[in-house]
Design a protein around this motif. Structure first.
Motif, mmCIF file in Angstrom:
data_model
loop_
_atom_site.group_PDB
_atom_site.id
_atom_site.type_symbol
_atom_site.label_atom_id
_atom_site.label_comp_id
_atom_site.label_asym_id
_atom_site.label_seq_id
_atom_site.Cartn_x
_atom_site.Cartn_y
_atom_site.Cartn_z
ATOM 1 N N MET A 36 0.769 -1.275 0.045
ATOM 2 C CA MET A 36 0.071 -0.033 0.005
ATOM 3 C C MET A 36 0.773 1.134 0.053
ATOM 4 O O MET A 36 0.571 2.142 -0.544
ATOM 5 N N LYS A 37 1.975 1.167 0.945
ATOM 6 C CA LYS A 37 2.640 2.445 0.921
ATOM 7 C C LYS A 37 3.664 2.503 -0.331
ATOM 8 O O LYS A 37 3.889 3.639 -0.523
ATOM 9 N N SER A 66 -5.984 7.285 8.809
ATOM 10 C CA SER A 66 -5.709 8.470 9.698
ATOM 11 C C SER A 66 -4.494 8.976 9.714
ATOM 12 O O SER A 66 -4.200 10.196 10.082
ATOM 13 N N ASN A 67 -3.440 8.143 9.378
ATOM 14 C CA ASN A 67 -2.154 8.438 9.631
ATOM 15 C C ASN A 67 -1.525 9.158 8.196
ATOM 16 O O ASN A 67 -0.407 9.494 8.142
ATOM 17 N N GLN A 68 -1.983 9.277 7.119
ATOM 18 C CA GLN A 68 -1.592 9.588 5.907
ATOM 19 C C GLN A 68 -2.107 11.119 5.537
ATOM 20 O O GLN A 68 -2.968 11.805 6.120
ATOM 21 N N PRO A 69 -0.968 11.822 5.062
ATOM 22 C CA PRO A 69 -1.288 13.257 4.862
ATOM 23 C C PRO A 69 -2.662 13.291 3.561
ATOM 24 O O PRO A 69 -2.794 12.511 2.929
ATOM 25 N N THR A 71 -2.606 15.071 1.153
ATOM 26 C CA THR A 71 -2.341 15.065 -0.310
ATOM 27 C C THR A 71 -1.842 13.712 -0.870
ATOM 28 O O THR A 71 -1.732 13.502 -2.038
ATOM 29 N N ASN A 72 -1.922 12.727 -0.036
ATOM 30 C CA ASN A 72 -1.665 11.380 -0.475
ATOM 31 C C ASN A 72 -2.979 10.823 -1.274
ATOM 32 O O ASN A 72 -3.633 9.851 -0.696
ATOM 33 N N PHE A 73 -3.247 11.425 -2.108
ATOM 34 C CA PHE A 73 -4.619 10.905 -2.858
ATOM 35 C C PHE A 73 -4.671 9.516 -3.439
ATOM 36 O O PHE A 73 -5.687 8.806 -3.256
ATOM 37 N N LYS A 74 -3.561 9.018 -3.957
ATOM 38 C CA LYS A 74 -3.732 7.418 -4.479
ATOM 39 C C LYS A 74 -3.926 6.478 -3.212
ATOM 40 O O LYS A 74 -4.923 5.493 -3.591
ATOM 41 N N LEU A 75 -3.162 6.870 -2.303
ATOM 42 C CA LEU A 75 -3.276 5.809 -1.079
ATOM 43 C C LEU A 75 -4.695 5.970 -0.379
ATOM 44 O O LEU A 75 -5.272 5.004 -0.242
ATOM 45 N N ARG A 76 -5.075 7.230 -0.066
ATOM 46 C CA ARG A 76 -6.414 7.604 0.423
ATOM 47 C C ARG A 76 -7.526 6.975 -0.152
ATOM 48 O O ARG A 76 -8.467 6.479 0.212
ATOM 49 N N LYS A 77 -7.667 7.138 -1.644
ATOM 50 C CA LYS A 77 -8.747 6.732 -2.502
ATOM 51 C C LYS A 77 -8.838 5.300 -2.531
ATOM 52 O O LYS A 77 -9.914 4.694 -2.259
ATOM 53 N N GLY A 78 -7.684 4.510 -2.538
ATOM 54 C CA GLY A 78 -7.635 3.051 -2.559
ATOM 55 C C GLY A 78 -8.310 2.651 -1.204
ATOM 56 O O GLY A 78 -9.164 1.651 -1.149
#
Length: 84
Positions: A36-37, A66-69, A71-78
């Motif tokens: 994921m990262k 909850s720990n991702q900024p 701005t990290n759209f791809k990770l948050r979207k997934g």
């Protein structure tokens, strides 16, 4: 799985883990978290695999979200897609 040079092999391995379910969750969670990262496999596929591993996987994704900024759209979207 992570080191194979062909993306289809990496994705297929991820999907295979999802079909194994909770019986492999303890061993798979750490590897899937790294995927994921680093984004070496489509994050939507990885997040869906993590969710299929049960409550432990769902909790991991909630913590990652909850720990991702913001701005990290791809990770948050997934993550959001898999949890929905």
């Amino acid at each position: 799985m992570r080191k194979d040079g062909y993306w289809k092999v990496r994705t297929s391995a991820c999907i295979a883990l999802a079909t194994a379910g909770q019986s492999v969750s303890d061993r798979a969670i750490a590897a899937l978290s790294k995927l994921m990262k680093d984004g070496s496999i489509n994050r939507d596929n990885v997040a869906e695999t993590i969710v299929r591993l049960g409550p432990q996987g769902e909790q991991l994704l909630i913590e990652m979200l909850s720990n991702q900024p913001v701005t990290n759209f791809k990770l948050r979207k997934g993550i959001v897609h898999a949890l929905s």
